[in-house]
Motif scaffolding. Sequence first.
Motif, PDB file in Angstrom:
ATOM      1  N   ALA A 330      43.206  46.232  40.221  1.00 15.43           N
ATOM      2  CA  ALA A 330      42.753  47.845  40.736  1.00 15.43           C
ATOM      3  C   ALA A 330      41.343  47.542  40.702  1.00 15.43           C
ATOM      4  CB  ALA A 330      43.159  49.064  39.736  1.00 15.43           C
ATOM      5  N   ILE A 331      40.629  47.220  39.878  1.00 16.04           N
ATOM      6  CA  ILE A 331      39.294  46.902  39.725  1.00 16.04           C
ATOM      7  C   ILE A 331      38.969  45.805  41.275  1.00 16.04           C
ATOM      8  CG2 ILE A 331      37.208  46.351  38.446  1.00 16.04           C
ATOM      9  CD1 ILE A 331      38.832  47.149  36.102  1.00 16.04           C
ATOM     10  N   LEU A 332      39.725  44.714  41.028  1.00 10.93           N
ATOM     11  CA  LEU A 332      39.318  44.005  41.998  1.00 10.93           C
ATOM     12  C   LEU A 332      39.392  44.415  43.489  1.00 10.93           C
ATOM     13  CD1 LEU A 332      40.952  40.730  40.988  1.00 10.93           C
ATOM     14  CD2 LEU A 332      39.543  40.673  42.834  1.00 10.93           C
ATOM     15  N   LEU A 333      40.446  45.339  43.723  1.00 11.97           N
ATOM     16  CA  LEU A 333      40.656  46.131  44.801  1.00 11.97           C
ATOM     17  C   LEU A 333      39.379  46.889  45.352  1.00 11.97           C
ATOM     18  CD1 LEU A 333      42.493  46.697  47.266  1.00 11.97           C
ATOM     19  CD2 LEU A 333      43.422  48.636  45.934  1.00 11.97           C
ATOM     20  N   GLY A 334      38.727  47.323  44.115  1.00 17.00           N
ATOM     21  CA  GLY A 334      37.656  48.333  44.391  1.00 17.00           C
ATOM     22  C   GLY A 334      36.450  47.266  44.895  1.00 17.00           C
ATOM     23  N   GLY A 335      36.480  46.083  44.245  1.00 19.56           N
ATOM     24  CA  GLY A 335      35.205  45.084  44.763  1.00 19.56           C
ATOM     25  C   GLY A 335      35.706  44.723  46.285  1.00 19.56           C
ATOM     26  N   LEU A 336      36.985  44.629  46.562  1.00 17.42           N
ATOM     27  CA  LEU A 336      37.174  44.269  47.958  1.00 17.42           C
ATOM     28  C   LEU A 336      36.825  45.253  48.966  1.00 17.42           C
ATOM     29  CD1 LEU A 336      39.392  41.999  49.145  1.00 17.42           C
ATOM     30  CD2 LEU A 336      40.873  43.979  49.423  1.00 17.42           C
ATOM     31  N   ILE A 337      37.071  46.557  48.270  1.00 13.54           N
ATOM     32  CA  ILE A 337      36.694  47.659  49.529  1.00 13.54           C
ATOM     33  C   ILE A 337      35.171  47.751  49.383  1.00 13.54           C
ATOM     34  CG2 ILE A 337      36.748  50.115  49.745  1.00 13.54           C
ATOM     35  CD1 ILE A 337      39.604  50.148  48.395  1.00 13.54           C
ATOM     36  N   ILE A 338      34.554  47.536  48.446  1.00 16.29           N
ATOM     37  CA  ILE A 338      32.831  47.585  48.247  1.00 16.29           C
ATOM     38  C   ILE A 338      32.470  46.422  49.593  1.00 16.29           C
ATOM     39  CG2 ILE A 338      30.690  46.891  46.976  1.00 16.29           C
ATOM     40  CD1 ILE A 338      32.133  48.220  44.783  1.00 16.29           C
ATOM     41  N   GLN A 339      33.165  45.383  49.518  1.00 13.06           N
ATOM     42  CA  GLN A 339      32.662  44.406  50.406  1.00 13.06           C
ATOM     43  C   GLN A 339      32.955  44.728  51.869  1.00 13.06           C
ATOM     44  OE1 GLN A 339      30.943  41.832  49.926  1.00 13.06           O
ATOM     45  NE2 GLN A 339      30.890  41.602  47.796  1.00 13.06           N
ATOM     46  N   GLY A 340      33.596  45.797  52.151  1.00 17.60           N
ATOM     47  CA  GLY A 340      34.014  46.195  53.703  1.00 17.60           C
ATOM     48  C   GLY A 340      35.354  45.937  54.231  1.00 17.60           C
ATOM     49  N   LEU A 341      36.176  45.019  53.124  1.00 22.99           N
ATOM     50  CA  LEU A 341      37.257  44.654  53.336  1.00 22.99           C
ATOM     51  C   LEU A 341      38.487  45.780  52.925  1.00 22.99           C
ATOM     52  CD1 LEU A 341      36.892  41.061  52.148  1.00 22.99           C
ATOM     53  CD2 LEU A 341      36.798  41.683  54.526  1.00 22.99           C
ATOM     54  N   ARG A 342      39.675  45.962  53.978  1.00 18.72           N
ATOM     55  CA  ARG A 342      40.815  46.814  53.506  1.00 18.72           C
ATOM     56  C   ARG A 342      41.904  45.894  53.238  1.00 18.72           C
ATOM     57  NH1 ARG A 342      40.244  51.890  52.230  1.00 18.72           N
ATOM     58  NH2 ARG A 342      38.069  52.472  52.705  1.00 18.72           N
ATOM     59  N   PRO A 343      42.743  46.071  52.424  1.00 19.34           N
ATOM     60  CA  PRO A 343      43.845  45.267  52.053  1.00 19.34           C
ATOM     61  C   PRO A 343      44.823  45.699  53.181  1.00 19.34           C
ATOM     62  CG  PRO A 343      43.979  47.395  50.662  1.00 19.34           C
ATOM     63  CD  PRO A 343      42.503  47.253  51.285  1.00 19.34           C
ATOM     64  N   GLY A 344      45.650  44.707  53.572  1.00 19.18           N
ATOM     65  CA  GLY A 344      46.694  44.709  54.723  1.00 19.18           C
ATOM     66  C   GLY A 344      46.519  43.623  55.768  1.00 19.18           C
ATOM     67  N   PRO A 345      47.179  43.816  56.783  1.00 17.00           N
ATOM     68  CA  PRO A 345      47.369  42.616  57.724  1.00 17.00           C
ATOM     69  C   PRO A 345      46.036  42.299  58.263  1.00 17.00           C
ATOM     70  CG  PRO A 345      48.302  44.730  58.589  1.00 17.00           C
ATOM     71  CD  PRO A 345      47.893  44.892  57.303  1.00 17.00           C
ATOM     72  N   ASP A 346      44.885  42.840  58.462  1.00 18.86           N
ATOM     73  CA  ASP A 346      43.443  42.451  58.760  1.00 18.86           C
ATOM     74  C   ASP A 346      43.231  41.587  57.971  1.00 18.86           C
ATOM     75  OD1 ASP A 346      43.433  44.191  61.170  1.00 18.86           O
ATOM     76  OD2 ASP A 346      41.655  45.390  60.232  1.00 18.86           O
ATOM     77  N   LEU A 347      43.390  41.398  56.858  1.00 19.45           N
ATOM     78  CA  LEU A 347      42.953  40.410  55.694  1.00 19.45           C
ATOM     79  C   LEU A 347      43.489  38.969  56.277  1.00 19.45           C
ATOM     80  CD1 LEU A 347      43.093  41.511  52.197  1.00 19.45           C
ATOM     81  CD2 LEU A 347      41.170  41.433  53.603  1.00 19.45           C
ATOM     82  N   PHE A 348      44.574  38.642  56.811  1.00 22.57           N
ATOM     83  CA  PHE A 348      45.142  37.657  57.448  1.00 22.57           C
ATOM     84  C   PHE A 348      44.826  37.290  58.757  1.00 22.57           C
ATOM     85  CE2 PHE A 348      47.105  39.453  53.689  1.00 22.57           C
ATOM     86  CZ  PHE A 348      46.884  38.095  52.792  1.00 22.57           C
ATOM     87  N   THR A 349      44.319  38.150  59.372  1.00 25.37           N
ATOM     88  CA  THR A 349      43.870  37.944  60.917  1.00 25.37           C
ATOM     89  C   THR A 349      42.567  37.806  61.025  1.00 25.37           C
ATOM     90  OG1 THR A 349      44.647  40.225  61.430  1.00 25.37           O
ATOM     91  CG2 THR A 349      46.258  38.630  61.778  1.00 25.37           C
ATOM     92  N   ALA A 350      42.158  39.112  61.228  1.00 28.29           N
ATOM     93  CA  ALA A 350      40.812  39.251  61.562  1.00 28.29           C
ATOM     94  C   ALA A 350      39.666  38.648  60.234  1.00 28.29           C
ATOM     95  CB  ALA A 350      40.259  40.703  61.789  1.00 28.29           C
ATOM     96  N   HIS A 351      39.996  38.883  59.095  1.00 26.36           N
ATOM     97  CA  HIS A 351      39.290  38.152  58.176  1.00 26.36           C
ATOM     98  C   HIS A 351      40.054  37.060  57.439  1.00 26.36           C
ATOM     99  CE1 HIS A 351      36.756  42.038  58.464  1.00 26.36           C
ATOM    100  NE2 HIS A 351      37.775  42.704  58.297  1.00 26.36           N
ATOM    101  N   GLY A 352      40.641  36.545  58.170  1.00 26.63           N
ATOM    102  CA  GLY A 352      41.370  35.338  57.785  1.00 26.63           C
ATOM    103  C   GLY A 352      40.674  34.252  57.119  1.00 26.63           C
ATOM    104  N   LYS A 353      39.575  34.046  57.593  1.00 25.82           N
ATOM    105  CA  LYS A 353      38.426  32.950  57.020  1.00 25.82           C
ATOM    106  C   LYS A 353      38.271  33.342  55.510  1.00 25.82           C
ATOM    107  CE  LYS A 353      36.583  30.204  60.512  1.00 25.82           C
ATOM    108  NZ  LYS A 353      37.157  30.809  61.887  1.00 25.82           N
ATOM    109  N   ILE A 354      37.758  34.792  55.373  1.00 28.02           N
ATOM    110  CA  ILE A 354      37.332  35.189  54.078  1.00 28.02           C
ATOM    111  C   ILE A 354      38.684  34.877  52.986  1.00 28.02           C
ATOM    112  CG2 ILE A 354      36.624  36.971  52.492  1.00 28.02           C
ATOM    113  CD1 ILE A 354      35.128  38.167  55.212  1.00 28.02           C
ATOM    114  N   THR A 355      39.632  35.436  53.483  1.00 25.12           N
ATOM    115  CA  THR A 355      40.756  35.503  52.613  1.00 25.12           C
ATOM    116  C   THR A 355      41.184  34.028  52.253  1.00 25.12           C
ATOM    117  OG1 THR A 355      41.328  37.506  53.903  1.00 25.12           O
ATOM    118  CG2 THR A 355      43.192  36.731  52.292  1.00 25.12           C
ATOM    119  N   TYR A 356      41.517  33.258  53.118  1.00 25.16           N
ATOM    120  CA  TYR A 356      41.918  31.957  52.793  1.00 25.16           C
ATOM    121  C   TYR A 356      40.785  31.104  51.950  1.00 25.16           C
ATOM    122  CZ  TYR A 356      46.272  32.867  55.039  1.00 25.16           C
ATOM    123  OH  TYR A 356      47.539  33.150  55.465  1.00 25.16           O
ATOM    124  N   THR A 357      39.642  31.433  52.186  1.00 24.76           N
ATOM    125  CA  THR A 357      38.581  31.045  51.251  1.00 24.76           C
ATOM    126  C   THR A 357      38.763  31.510  49.872  1.00 24.76           C
ATOM    127  OG1 THR A 357      36.948  30.782  53.107  1.00 24.76           O
ATOM    128  CG2 THR A 357      35.885  30.627  50.870  1.00 24.76           C
TER     129      THR A 357
END
Lengths: 495, 143
Positions: A330-357
């Motif tokens: 839950a806290i990690l998700l907070g960290g994700l949102i602070i970084q301007g990322l939203r959980p969901g499909p975008d993480l694997f397409t638009a933000h694929g580079k970040i996610t796979y890193t």
Amino acid sequence: MQDILYGFTAALSLTNLIASVLSVVVGISVGALPGLSAAMGVALLIPITFGMPPETALIALAGVYVGAMFGGSISAILLHTPGTSSAAATAIDGYPMTLKGEAGKAIAAASWASFIGGIISAVALYTLSPLLAKLALQFGPTEYFWLSIFGLTIIAGVSSKSMLKGLISGALGLVLSTIGMDPMLGTQRFIFGSNSLLDGLPFTATLIGLFSMSQVLMLAEKVIKERKEAEEVEDNISLTKDELKRILPITAWSGIIGTVAGILPGAGGTIASFIGYNEAKRFTRPEYKDKFGTGIIEGVAGPESANNAVTGGSLIPTLTLGIPGNSVTAILLGGLIIQGLRPGPDLFTAHGKITYTFFAGFVVVNIFMLILGQLGVKYFAKIGNISDSILIPVIFTLSVIGSYSIANNMTDVWVMFIFGLVGYMVNKLELNSAAIVLALILGPIGEQGLRRTLIMNKGNVFSLFNSVISLVLIAISVLSLLTPFIMSKIDKRKE
Amino acid sequence: MKKLELLLGVILVLVSGIFYYMTFQLPEKSQIYPLFVITLLLILTLIHIVLTLKKEEDPNAKTGFEGFIPGQFFVVLIGSGLYVALINILGYFTSTVIYIISILIALRTDAKKSILISAGVTIGIYIVFKRILRVPLPTGFLV
């Protein structure tokens, strides 16, 4: 595939490697300290990761999470005091091993098992998350509303001693999540005259209060005991090939169990490690079965693999659906949102580079955990001895600077202080902090989903039940609410 | 134990009450969702209160407050509150040094060790937050 390969090269950049090493060191130290939790460590780290590139920040947070899960085993083995509740099962065989002069072997078994468990969960992370994220593509506002309801029912049902209190915690979180602006109309709601609350409760400050300052108060209320010295590690910290072969099938199986437990919201590390211990007992060679509890490596490997596998498993629903199954994610998700990322499909397409890193970084932190866990055990054991009287002011000081530095705002520090008290009372009254945090995250998603659906369908309530996915989500929500009752009935019948 | 459970009920009823009061100050269209979640909390709380009242008191039940040392707890709590309040007056670093030393001494750590720990932590925070992260920390009439 390209993103996956890119992820590995990016995770091996100098910055990310430094972040991995440091965060694993911090994580193991936090885990080794009895009374401090992984959630506390991750909450305090968020402000520091605030200015980092998103992938580095996420790797650092995962490093603390993974490190802390393993770190708990060091004090379980050397002090007979599990550093985290997830390591309680490890102490059963870990400490007797120490008494036999086999502490090194126990630590080696714990770090190898944790590593294997972690890697198994990483495989699940790589394979299952994109699939689940694709499913999330089909979600509209109505489905998100039901998804948030599902998330709440499951954590309320599974993770509390009393289900009613779990639900109360969730409802309290929902009420608190209405603080800030009305998402549809922009009306100011419950801001208590402070403009800093217009965007809602400051998430990081709230978390630091709930998980770090509350811990300070928990430490401050009791007699400050002198910690006993950690036992010396007399033997070599290594396993023979034969011993590694002995624990391999058990760690693999416990790793799978731990991963599944991680995916299921609310199950978490403690449950996983006890299941891991029992499974190790069930699957071990007959000649070792009676030796459980007397100090054998299987008894350390089973729970350690399971609890570390929870880390990767629990990241799957967090990253894909935005449902964190425990307080750390839950806290990690907070960290994700602070970084301007939203959980969901975008993480694997638009933000694929970040996610796979991040995923590759997750593998890297597991490797560092394996190495540092064995090389640094003497130092981590010393850290495990730090007295509570020192931890109390130090953690509070870090809580203050952490909550201040997100928005450079003293209001956030006071929010942290208030939620520190709330978190303390939540502990004492046996409510559930994780459910409150989950509701804080899911509340706005649910509210927007509900209100959008109603506006789109001119207030027709039945439109909430129109899609197949919605019906499935309703069914599993009901099921998750009923599970505790069904389980207790089954238990009674067995008796 | 029962008292503690009832205390929880009373606190939550009060929280619901405060939020109800504030909800009715909102424009009508903005009231519906908050009313829904507050009512949910209130209903669950009332169920909790009724169940608690119906339950018989277990004399052996633990309250969670065994071994509670009020003196120590309140010294830390009030000390921590004062520290936060002093940051804007004395400045962040001065307040932090004073806070850590005072709490350590109050918890019976020897003075020399307390000064060393306080200096170590403050320097660490200075390096990470002020130098590396460049957070503008509050300065009062001191630093």
